[in-house]
Design a protein around this motif. Structure first.
Motif, PDB file in Angstrom:
ATOM      1  N   ALA A 248       0.834  -1.204   0.000  1.00  0.00           N
ATOM      2  CA  ALA A 248       0.000   0.000   0.000  1.00  0.00           C
ATOM      3  C   ALA A 248       0.867   1.252   0.000  1.00  0.00           C
ATOM      4  CB  ALA A 248      -0.929  -0.001   1.216  1.00  0.00           C
ATOM      5  N   ALA A 249       1.983   1.218   0.746  1.00  0.00           N
ATOM      6  CA  ALA A 249       2.912   2.358   0.748  1.00  0.00           C
ATOM      7  C   ALA A 249       3.556   2.536  -0.618  1.00  0.00           C
ATOM      8  CB  ALA A 249       3.976   2.147   1.824  1.00  0.00           C
ATOM      9  N   MET A 250       3.899   1.410  -1.260  1.00  0.00           N
ATOM     10  CA  MET A 250       4.468   1.481  -2.612  1.00  0.00           C
ATOM     11  C   MET A 250       3.460   2.087  -3.579  1.00  0.00           C
ATOM     12  SD  MET A 250       6.035  -1.622  -4.935  1.00  0.00           S
ATOM     13  CE  MET A 250       4.465  -2.324  -5.444  1.00  0.00           C
ATOM     14  N   SER A 251       2.199   1.680  -3.462  1.00  0.00           N
ATOM     15  CA  SER A 251       1.158   2.219  -4.337  1.00  0.00           C
ATOM     16  C   SER A 251       0.945   3.705  -4.087  1.00  0.00           C
ATOM     17  CB  SER A 251      -0.155   1.453  -4.125  1.00  0.00           C
ATOM     18  OG  SER A 251      -0.014   0.101  -4.509  1.00  0.00           O
ATOM     19  N   ALA A 252       0.917   4.091  -2.794  1.00  0.00           N
ATOM     20  CA  ALA A 252       0.722   5.506  -2.460  1.00  0.00           C
ATOM     21  C   ALA A 252       1.895   6.346  -2.969  1.00  0.00           C
ATOM     22  CB  ALA A 252       0.564   5.665  -0.956  1.00  0.00           C
ATOM     23  N   SER A 253       3.113   5.836  -2.825  1.00  0.00           N
ATOM     24  CA  SER A 253       4.285   6.562  -3.313  1.00  0.00           C
ATOM     25  C   SER A 253       4.246   6.695  -4.833  1.00  0.00           C
ATOM     26  CB  SER A 253       5.569   5.848  -2.884  1.00  0.00           C
ATOM     27  OG  SER A 253       5.708   5.847  -1.485  1.00  0.00           O
ATOM     28  N   SER A 254       3.848   5.611  -5.518  1.00  0.00           N
ATOM     29  CA  SER A 254       3.723   5.669  -6.975  1.00  0.00           C
ATOM     30  C   SER A 254       2.693   6.708  -7.385  1.00  0.00           C
ATOM     31  CB  SER A 254       3.331   4.294  -7.529  1.00  0.00           C
ATOM     32  OG  SER A 254       4.320   3.332  -7.267  1.00  0.00           O
ATOM     33  N   ALA A 255       1.564   6.737  -6.668  1.00  0.00           N
ATOM     34  CA  ALA A 255       0.493   7.683  -6.994  1.00  0.00           C
ATOM     35  C   ALA A 255       0.937   9.127  -6.803  1.00  0.00           C
ATOM     36  CB  ALA A 255      -0.739   7.385  -6.141  1.00  0.00           C
ATOM     37  N   ILE A 256       1.663   9.405  -5.703  1.00  0.00           N
ATOM     38  CA  ILE A 256       2.075  10.789  -5.457  1.00  0.00           C
ATOM     39  C   ILE A 256       3.183  11.203  -6.420  1.00  0.00           C
ATOM     40  CG2 ILE A 256       3.884  10.361  -3.731  1.00  0.00           C
ATOM     41  CD1 ILE A 256       1.164  13.070  -3.495  1.00  0.00           C
ATOM     42  N   ILE A 257       4.056  10.269  -6.819  1.00  0.00           N
ATOM     43  CA  ILE A 257       5.086  10.590  -7.816  1.00  0.00           C
ATOM     44  C   ILE A 257       4.442  10.921  -9.153  1.00  0.00           C
ATOM     45  CG2 ILE A 257       6.960   9.588  -9.195  1.00  0.00           C
ATOM     46  CD1 ILE A 257       7.738   8.010  -6.630  1.00  0.00           C
ATOM     47  N   VAL A 258       3.451  10.128  -9.548  1.00  0.00           N
ATOM     48  CA  VAL A 258       2.714  10.404 -10.789  1.00  0.00           C
ATOM     49  C   VAL A 258       2.036  11.763 -10.714  1.00  0.00           C
ATOM     50  CG1 VAL A 258       0.712   9.710 -12.157  1.00  0.00           C
ATOM     51  CG2 VAL A 258       2.380   7.993 -11.435  1.00  0.00           C
ATOM     52  N   THR A 259       1.453  12.079  -9.559  1.00  0.00           N
ATOM     53  CA  THR A 259       0.714  13.335  -9.391  1.00  0.00           C
ATOM     54  C   THR A 259       1.634  14.551  -9.433  1.00  0.00           C
ATOM     55  OG1 THR A 259      -0.967  12.206  -8.061  1.00  0.00           O
ATOM     56  CG2 THR A 259      -0.836  14.596  -7.857  1.00  0.00           C
ATOM     57  N   LEU A 260       2.773  14.462  -8.760  1.00  0.00           N
ATOM     58  CA  LEU A 260       3.664  15.626  -8.657  1.00  0.00           C
ATOM     59  C   LEU A 260       4.554  15.817  -9.882  1.00  0.00           C
ATOM     60  CD1 LEU A 260       4.914  15.380  -4.956  1.00  0.00           C
ATOM     61  CD2 LEU A 260       3.138  16.878  -5.859  1.00  0.00           C
ATOM     62  N   PHE A 261       4.992  14.711 -10.489  1.00  0.00           N
ATOM     63  CA  PHE A 261       6.063  14.821 -11.471  1.00  0.00           C
ATOM     64  C   PHE A 261       5.758  14.224 -12.843  1.00  0.00           C
ATOM     65  CE2 PHE A 261       8.155  14.568  -7.262  1.00  0.00           C
ATOM     66  CZ  PHE A 261       8.715  15.833  -7.235  1.00  0.00           C
ATOM     67  N   LEU A 262       4.713  13.425 -12.975  1.00  0.00           N
ATOM     68  CA  LEU A 262       4.441  12.762 -14.256  1.00  0.00           C
ATOM     69  C   LEU A 262       3.100  13.160 -14.858  1.00  0.00           C
ATOM     70  CD1 LEU A 262       5.795   9.189 -13.407  1.00  0.00           C
ATOM     71  CD2 LEU A 262       6.971  11.056 -14.580  1.00  0.00           C
ATOM     72  N   GLY A 263       2.636  14.348 -14.534  1.00  0.00           N
ATOM     73  CA  GLY A 263       1.436  14.873 -15.169  1.00  0.00           C
ATOM     74  C   GLY A 263       0.132  14.378 -14.604  1.00  0.00           C
ATOM     75  N   GLY A 264       0.174  13.534 -13.569  1.00  0.00           N
ATOM     76  CA  GLY A 264      -1.069  13.054 -12.960  1.00  0.00           C
ATOM     77  C   GLY A 264      -1.977  12.375 -13.960  1.00  0.00           C
ATOM     78  N   TYR A 265      -3.221  12.831 -14.010  1.00  0.00           N
ATOM     79  CA  TYR A 265      -4.223  12.227 -14.889  1.00  0.00           C
ATOM     80  C   TYR A 265      -4.176  12.766 -16.322  1.00  0.00           C
ATOM     81  CZ  TYR A 265      -6.430  16.476 -13.053  1.00  0.00           C
ATOM     82  OH  TYR A 265      -6.678  17.764 -12.665  1.00  0.00           O
ATOM     83  N   HIS A 266      -3.252  13.674 -16.620  1.00  0.00           N
ATOM     84  CA  HIS A 266      -3.200  14.263 -17.959  1.00  0.00           C
ATOM     85  C   HIS A 266      -2.610  13.301 -18.988  1.00  0.00           C
ATOM     86  CE1 HIS A 266      -4.656  18.218 -17.107  1.00  0.00           C
ATOM     87  NE2 HIS A 266      -3.686  18.516 -16.267  1.00  0.00           N
TER      88      HIS A 266
END
Length: 427
Positions: A260-278
Motif C-alpha cells: 500500500a505504501a508502494m502504491s501511495a508513493s507511486s500515486a504521489i510521484i505520478v501526481t507531482l512529477f508525471l502529469g497526474g491524470y493528464h
C-alpha cells in the motif's frame, strides 16, 4: 446530497481502496513474475483452482488465504500487547489513508455542480501525504519495540533513523515543488502540468523540477522500506527485523502495508512529477473539445492491445503439449480478453453514433483521465519492482551518508536555485 454526489463519493472511495489495497495480490504476482524474468526463471505458475492458474496469479491469492487462516500466535514474553497489536494496523491504515487525497481526474461537473475526484475532498493536498507517510513508520518502530526481541528492536531503531534521514530530504524537495506550483493542493499541481514547453515538451514536474523529482523518488523508495532501503528487515543481518515475532494476518498486514505504501508513493510521484491524470499534450479542455477523436483512438487501440495480449498468452503456453488441458485455460483467457475489448469498443462506438451530451462528455473525460492515471500508476509500480530486484541493499553507513551528505544538501541547493529563478523572472 444529490444522487450524483453519492455515486461520485462511492466511486472515489472504491478507486482509492482498489489502488492502495485491492491491487496487492496483483502486485505480489507481478513482483514475482518480474523477479523471475530478471533472474531468468519462470516464476509462480503452478498453483491453480480447477486447472485455472491465471498465469500464476492464483499463487498470490493462495498466499493471502494462507495468512488469513494461520494461527495468530502472540509470544508469551511480550508485555506491551496493545502496542504489539496496533503496530501492523497502524502501518496498514496510514498507507491506505495516504491515497485518499490523490486526484484521479480533474474536477467533474455534473448539472453545473463540481465534484473533486478524490476519496477525501480536502485542500490539504501534499501536507496530508507527508503527515500519514511519516506516521506509518511509527507502526514499524512500535512493532520492533513491543516485540521485546533484539532483532525486532534493531529493526525499529534502523527504521527510525532511516525515516529521520530521508523525510528531511523529502520535505525539502517538496518545498521546491511548492515554489514552482504555488499551491499545496494536488489537483492544482496536476492542472499546472497540463501545458507544454515550446509546444513540444509536456510541462510535467519531472521536466520543471528534475532534481526535486530525483530526490523525491529516492526518498519515496526509502519511505516504503523496500530494497535497497530495507535495512529495517534485513534478513541476512537481523532475521526479519521489526516483524520477527509476528505471524498470520498481523504479519500479513505489514506486507500489505508495504505494498500500500508502494502504491501511495507511486500515486504521489505520478501526481507531482508525471502529469497526474493528464494525457501528454492534452489537458482537460482539449480532451473535452476533441472527445470524439479521443474515443475513436481508444476504439482503434483496443483491438491492437487484445491482439498483443493474445500473442503473449500463446507464447507463454507454447511449451505445453497440444493435448494438455492447460491449453483450455489459455483459450478461455484469450477469448475473455477479446470479448471485453469487443464489448468496450461497441459501447464506445454507440457513444460516437448517438452523442454524449454535456454531462456525458464530462463523465467520458473523467473516465479517460482515470484510465490515464492508472496506466502511469502501474508503470511507476513496475519501476519500484524493477529497482528492488536490480539493486543490492545499502549498508547502514551508506544509507545515512546518502541521506545526510547527498540528498539534503542537494535539496537545499535546489530550493535556492528555484527561489532565485522565481525572483529574477517574476514568474
Amino acid at each position: 446530497m444529490s444522487t450524483a454526489a453519492i455515486v461520485i463519493i462511492i466511486v472515489n472511495i472504491l478507486l482509492a481502496k482498489i489502488l492502495s489495497v485491492g491491487t496487492t495480490p496483483i502486485m505480489v504476482w507481478w513482483e514475482r513474475r518480474v523477479a523471475g524474468f530478471i533472474q531468468d526463471r519462470t516464476g509462480p505458475n503452478r498453483c491453480d483452482i480447477g486447472g485455472i492458474r491465471l498465469g500464476g496469479l492464483i499463487q498470490a491469492i493462495a498466499d493471502m488465504l494462507k495468512l488469513v487462516f494461520k494461527e495468530d500466535f502472540t509470544p508469551s514474553h511480550i508485555k506491551e500487547k496493545f502496542l504489539y497489536t496496533i503496530a501492523p494496523a497502524l502501518v496498514f491504515i496510514c498507507s491506505f489513508l495516504t491515497m485518499a487525497v490523490i486526484p484521479f481526474a480533474d474536477n467533474l461537473v455534473i448539472d453545473g455542480e463540481s465534484f473533486m475526484m478524490q476519496a477525501i475532498p480536502t485542500q490539504l493536498g501534499i501536507m496530508w501525504f507527508l503527515a500519514f507517510a511519516g506516521l506509518s513508520v511509527f507502526g514499524i518502530i512500535l512493532g520492533g519495540y513491543s516485540s521485546q526481541n533484539k532483532y525486532g528492536l534493531l529493526g525499529g531503531i534502523r527504521a527510525s533513523a532511516q525515516v529521520i534521514s530521508y523525510e528531511a530530504a523529502m520535505g525539502l524537495s517538496i518545498i521546491s515543488v511548492l515554489l514552482t506550483y504555488g499551491s499545496i493542493n494536488l489537483n492544482d499541481m496536476v492542472q499546472a502540468q497540463g501545458g507544454t514547453f515550446f509546444g513540444i515538451i509536456p510541462s510535467w514536474g519531472i521536466f520543471m523540477q528534475p532534481l526535486a523529482a530525483l530526490i523525491f523518488i529516492v526518498t519515496a523508495f526509502a519511505e516504503t522500506n523496500r530494497t535497497p532501503f530495507d535495512i529495517a528487515e534485513g534478513e541476512s543481518e537481523i532475521v526479519a527485523g521489526y516483524h520477527t515475532e509476528y505471524s498470520a494476518m498481523r504479519f500479513g498486514l505489514f506486507q500489505v502495508g508495504e505494498y500500500a505504501a508502494m502504491s501511495a508513493s507511486s500515486a504521489i510521484i505520478v501526481t507531482l512529477f508525471l502529469g497526474g491524470y493528464h494525457i501528454p499534450w492534452m489537458d482537460t479542455a482539449t480532451i473535452q473539445n476533441n472527445i470524439n477523436y479521443v474515443i475513436l483512438a481508444i476504439v482503434i487501440l483496443l483491438p491492437i492491445k487484445a491482439y498483443l495480449f493474445a500473442k503473449w498468452m500463446s507464447k507463454n503456453y507454447d511449451w505445453l503439449d497440444p493435448k494438455d488441458k492447460r491449453n483450455k485455460e489459455k483459450n478461455i483467457l484469450i477469448r475473455g480478453f477479446w470479448l471485453i475489448a469487443i464489448i468496450i469498443s461497441a459501447v464506445l462506438i454507440m457513444f460516437l453514433v448517438t452523442g454524449l451530451g454535456e454531462n456525458g462528455v464530462n463523465i467520458a473525460t473523467a473516465v479517460i483521465q482515470i484510465g490515464t492515471f492508472v496506466v502511469k500508476f502501474l508503470l511507476m509500480n513496475l519501476v519500484f519492482i524493477w529497482i528492488r530486484w536490480t539493486l543490492l541493499r545499502f549498508r547502514y553507513d551508506q544509507l545515512q551518508m546518502l541521506g545526510w551528505k547527498v540528498l539534503i544538501p542537494l535539496s537545499i541547493l535546489n530550493i535556492v536555485i528555484t527561489a532565485t529563478f522565481i525572483v529574477v523572472t517574476g514568474s
